[in-house]
Scaffold this active site. Structure first.
Site, PDB file in Angstrom:
ATOM      1  N   LEU A 228      16.161  67.178  45.016  1.00 11.95           N
ATOM      2  CA  LEU A 228      15.839  65.770  45.257  1.00 11.95           C
ATOM      3  C   LEU A 228      16.438  65.245  46.550  1.00 11.95           C
ATOM      4  O   LEU A 228      16.085  64.140  46.981  1.00 11.95           O
ATOM      5  CB  LEU A 228      16.342  64.888  44.105  1.00 11.95           C
ATOM      6  CG  LEU A 228      15.649  64.970  42.758  1.00 11.95           C
ATOM      7  CD1 LEU A 228      16.156  66.152  41.940  1.00 11.95           C
ATOM      8  CD2 LEU A 228      15.827  63.690  41.960  1.00 11.95           C
ATOM      9  N   ALA A 229      17.356  65.956  47.161  1.00 10.40           N
ATOM     10  CA  ALA A 229      18.054  65.445  48.343  1.00 10.40           C
ATOM     11  C   ALA A 229      17.066  65.137  49.462  1.00 10.40           C
ATOM     12  O   ALA A 229      16.254  65.987  49.837  1.00 10.40           O
ATOM     13  CB  ALA A 229      19.080  66.469  48.823  1.00 10.40           C
TER      14      ALA A 229
ATOM     15  N   ARG B  55       4.640  45.093  56.717  1.00 11.39           N
ATOM     16  CA  ARG B  55       5.599  46.113  57.146  1.00 11.39           C
ATOM     17  C   ARG B  55       4.844  47.292  57.748  1.00 11.39           C
ATOM     18  O   ARG B  55       3.796  47.702  57.216  1.00 11.39           O
ATOM     19  CB  ARG B  55       6.411  46.583  55.936  1.00 11.39           C
ATOM     20  CG  ARG B  55       7.544  47.532  56.259  1.00 11.39           C
ATOM     21  CD  ARG B  55       8.238  47.987  54.982  1.00 11.39           C
ATOM     22  NE  ARG B  55       7.408  48.924  54.233  1.00 11.39           N
ATOM     23  CZ  ARG B  55       7.706  49.379  53.032  1.00 11.39           C
ATOM     24  NH1 ARG B  55       8.787  48.949  52.420  1.00 11.39           N
ATOM     25  NH2 ARG B  55       6.906  50.234  52.431  1.00 11.39           N
TER      26      ARG B  55
ATOM     27  N   PHE C 208      19.934  57.738  42.846  1.00 14.92           N
ATOM     28  CA  PHE C 208      19.339  56.961  41.763  1.00 14.92           C
ATOM     29  C   PHE C 208      18.672  57.856  40.722  1.00 14.92           C
ATOM     30  O   PHE C 208      19.127  57.972  39.569  1.00 14.92           O
ATOM     31  CB  PHE C 208      18.353  55.962  42.381  1.00 14.92           C
ATOM     32  CG  PHE C 208      17.375  55.329  41.440  1.00 14.92           C
ATOM     33  CD1 PHE C 208      17.776  54.872  40.191  1.00 14.92           C
ATOM     34  CD2 PHE C 208      16.050  55.159  41.811  1.00 14.92           C
ATOM     35  CE1 PHE C 208      16.874  54.268  39.317  1.00 14.92           C
ATOM     36  CE2 PHE C 208      15.150  54.562  40.958  1.00 14.92           C
ATOM     37  CZ  PHE C 208      15.551  54.126  39.714  1.00 14.92           C
TER      38      PHE C 208
ATOM     39  N   TYR D 207       8.408  60.040  56.797  1.00 13.58           N
ATOM     40  CA  TYR D 207       8.941  60.387  55.478  1.00 13.58           C
ATOM     41  C   TYR D 207       7.881  61.103  54.649  1.00 13.58           C
ATOM     42  O   TYR D 207       8.129  62.191  54.113  1.00 13.58           O
ATOM     43  CB  TYR D 207       9.411  59.126  54.761  1.00 13.58           C
ATOM     44  CG  TYR D 207       9.720  59.341  53.291  1.00 13.58           C
ATOM     45  CD1 TYR D 207      10.852  60.025  52.888  1.00 13.58           C
ATOM     46  CD2 TYR D 207       8.859  58.851  52.309  1.00 13.58           C
ATOM     47  CE1 TYR D 207      11.136  60.221  51.540  1.00 13.58           C
ATOM     48  CE2 TYR D 207       9.140  59.037  50.956  1.00 13.58           C
ATOM     49  CZ  TYR D 207      10.268  59.726  50.580  1.00 13.58           C
ATOM     50  OH  TYR D 207      10.542  59.927  49.253  1.00 13.58           O
TER      51      TYR D 207
ATOM     52  N   LYS E 200       8.038  65.064  53.543  1.00 11.28           N
ATOM     53  CA  LYS E 200       7.990  65.488  52.138  1.00 11.28           C
ATOM     54  C   LYS E 200       6.783  66.387  51.881  1.00 11.28           C
ATOM     55  O   LYS E 200       6.846  67.313  51.072  1.00 11.28           O
ATOM     56  CB  LYS E 200       7.970  64.267  51.221  1.00 11.28           C
ATOM     57  CG  LYS E 200       9.240  63.425  51.271  1.00 11.28           C
ATOM     58  CD  LYS E 200      10.459  64.161  50.731  1.00 11.28           C
ATOM     59  CE  LYS E 200      10.435  64.215  49.212  1.00 11.28           C
ATOM     60  NZ  LYS E 200      11.690  64.838  48.676  1.00 11.28           N
TER      61      LYS E 200
ATOM     62  N   ASN F  86       6.332  55.460  41.767  1.00  9.59           N
ATOM     63  CA  ASN F  86       7.370  54.459  42.077  1.00  9.59           C
ATOM     64  C   ASN F  86       8.330  54.311  40.906  1.00  9.59           C
ATOM     65  O   ASN F  86       7.994  53.683  39.910  1.00  9.59           O
ATOM     66  CB  ASN F  86       6.717  53.125  42.436  1.00  9.59           C
ATOM     67  CG  ASN F  86       5.770  53.249  43.615  1.00  9.59           C
ATOM     68  OD1 ASN F  86       4.575  53.423  43.434  1.00  9.59           O
ATOM     69  ND2 ASN F  86       6.312  53.211  44.802  1.00  9.59           N
TER      70      ASN F  86
ATOM     71  N   ASP G 144      25.552  66.868  47.030  1.00  6.74           N
ATOM     72  CA  ASP G 144      25.174  65.578  47.610  1.00  6.74           C
ATOM     73  C   ASP G 144      26.158  65.238  48.716  1.00  6.74           C
ATOM     74  O   ASP G 144      27.370  65.408  48.548  1.00  6.74           O
ATOM     75  CB  ASP G 144      25.208  64.493  46.525  1.00  6.74           C
ATOM     76  CG  ASP G 144      24.388  63.266  46.881  1.00  6.74           C
ATOM     77  OD1 ASP G 144      24.644  62.685  47.956  1.00  6.74           O
ATOM     78  OD2 ASP G 144      23.509  62.883  46.087  1.00  6.74           O
TER      79      ASP G 144
ATOM     80  N   GLY H 182       3.554  50.975  58.420  1.00  7.43           N
ATOM     81  CA  GLY H 182       3.479  52.171  57.586  1.00  7.43           C
ATOM     82  C   GLY H 182       3.386  51.895  56.105  1.00  7.43           C
ATOM     83  O   GLY H 182       3.591  52.808  55.298  1.00  7.43           O
TER      84      GLY H 182
END
Length: 341
Positions: free
Chosen positions: A83-84, A278, A17, A150, A154, A179, A38, A280
């Site tokens: 970014l991967a 949800r 994206f 995650y 990161k 975001n 990618d 986390g």
């Protein structure tokens, strides 16, 4: 002449994206060659189809954890945008694989980039490294207490990028987008984000799903702004070794998001259906964008409600029917899917 003019640039995760929009911006701004590495797990060739026939662009299908793939992608590269990664909901059902790609993969990329003497390495992190805001707006020195593997993976990548700057003198910069939303955003599977998922549901005549009370807040930035800012950080002076927030400085609740989508779709009657929270889930995110502004002069251009209306139009113009899109939305997309370990 811009430092980007004629440069050879590598974008890992460039079929995704944000990455695909970044590729567009880099080419528009005069990069001599833009390569994408990618594995197409989250990214898709469709995001790059407009570049078919552009001799300055190349897609290399491969995994950042594969040494041969890294070597081929980095040969002669001057600027790397990394970014991967695998996403936040993926980490809830497969934390080990998430760590291997996001943390170990980043360390491998940094080592190979150093071996290839790249001019700059831009590590694209995430606001998820912060966890829930302990104060707002959140500046770069805000404590990092990630809620998920995650976010932790990161954050490990951030630490490695900063360590390569301090230990080896690598010109690396860490950027933390908050975001991002806009065309090509994910609605399907465990990559699905709240805004596109909500748009798909409302276009199909279904109520939006909200996990918890909907008063969670996020700091949204349109992907055109995010891509523009990232492109700047590949060539800006005074950013080496820096860790930089990339947010709009505006707070939106999930309830407000649902209302904005309902207005854009023309279905204000479709009010949210609330479900259990949800796991986390970060309660509050609001970035302080002042460092980015002071270093580069960057100011976001797209208003949130205008961006939402544009994204609704983009989904409406899709050749895929809303019924087919809805079938690919996983309501509980943080659990392992059938056949997933």
């Amino acid at each position: 002449m811009s430092a980007l003019q004629g440069a050879t640039v590598l974008v890992t995760g460039g079929a995704g994206f944000i990455g695909s929009h970044l590729v567009d911006v880099l080419l528009d701004r005069g990069a001599g060659e833009v390569r994408v590495l990618d594995n197409l797990v989250n990214g898709t060739r469709r995001n790059l189809e407009d570049l078919d026939g552009d001799g300055r662009f190349a897609l290399l299908v491969g995994d950042i954890r594969d040494e041969d793939a890294r070597r081929a992608a980095l040969a002669g590269a001057e600027i790397v945008y990394h970014l991967a990664c695998l996403g936040v909901r993926h980490s809830l059902h497969d934390p080990v694989e998430n760590h291997r790609v996001n943390a170990e993969g980043t360390l491998a990329m940094l080592g190979s980039a150093r071996d290839n003497e790249v001019r700059r390495f831009v590590y694209v992190s995430t606001s998820e490294v912060f966890g829930t805001a302990q104060y707002a707006p959140m500046d770069e020195r805000h404590p990092t207490w990630p809620e998920t593997v995650y976010g932790g993976s990161k954050l490990a990548g951030e630490a490695y990028a900063r360590a390569f700057h301090r230990t080896y003198g690598m010109d690396s910069v860490v950027v933390r987008p908050f975001n991002t939303y806009g065309p090509r955003s994910h609605f399907e599977g465990d990559s699905g984000e709240v805004l596109p998922r909500t748009i798909v549901r409302l276009l199909a005549g279904h109520r939006p799903l909200v996990y918890g009370d909907g008063e969670q807040t996020r700091d949204f930035m349109h992907v055109s702004d995010t891509a523009s800012a990232l492109a700047m950080l590949g060539t800006s002076s005074g950013v080496a070794g820096q860790t930089i927030n990339l947010g709009s400085g505006t707070e939106v609740t999930i309830n407000e998001l649902c209302a904005a989508v309902a207005a854009a779709v023309g279905r204000p009657d479709l009010v949210p259906e609330h479900r259990d929270p949800r796991p986390g889930d970060v309660r509050r995110l609001l970035g302080d964008p002042s460092v980015m502004r002071s270093l580069t002069g960057f100011v976001p251009q797209v208003d949130f409600r205008e961006g939402v209306a544009e994204l609704v139009s983009w989904f409406r113009s899709s050749p895929v029917s809303t019924t087919d899109m809805l079938a690919r939305v996983e309501d509980v997309n943080w659990l392992a899917r059938a056949g997933t370990p």
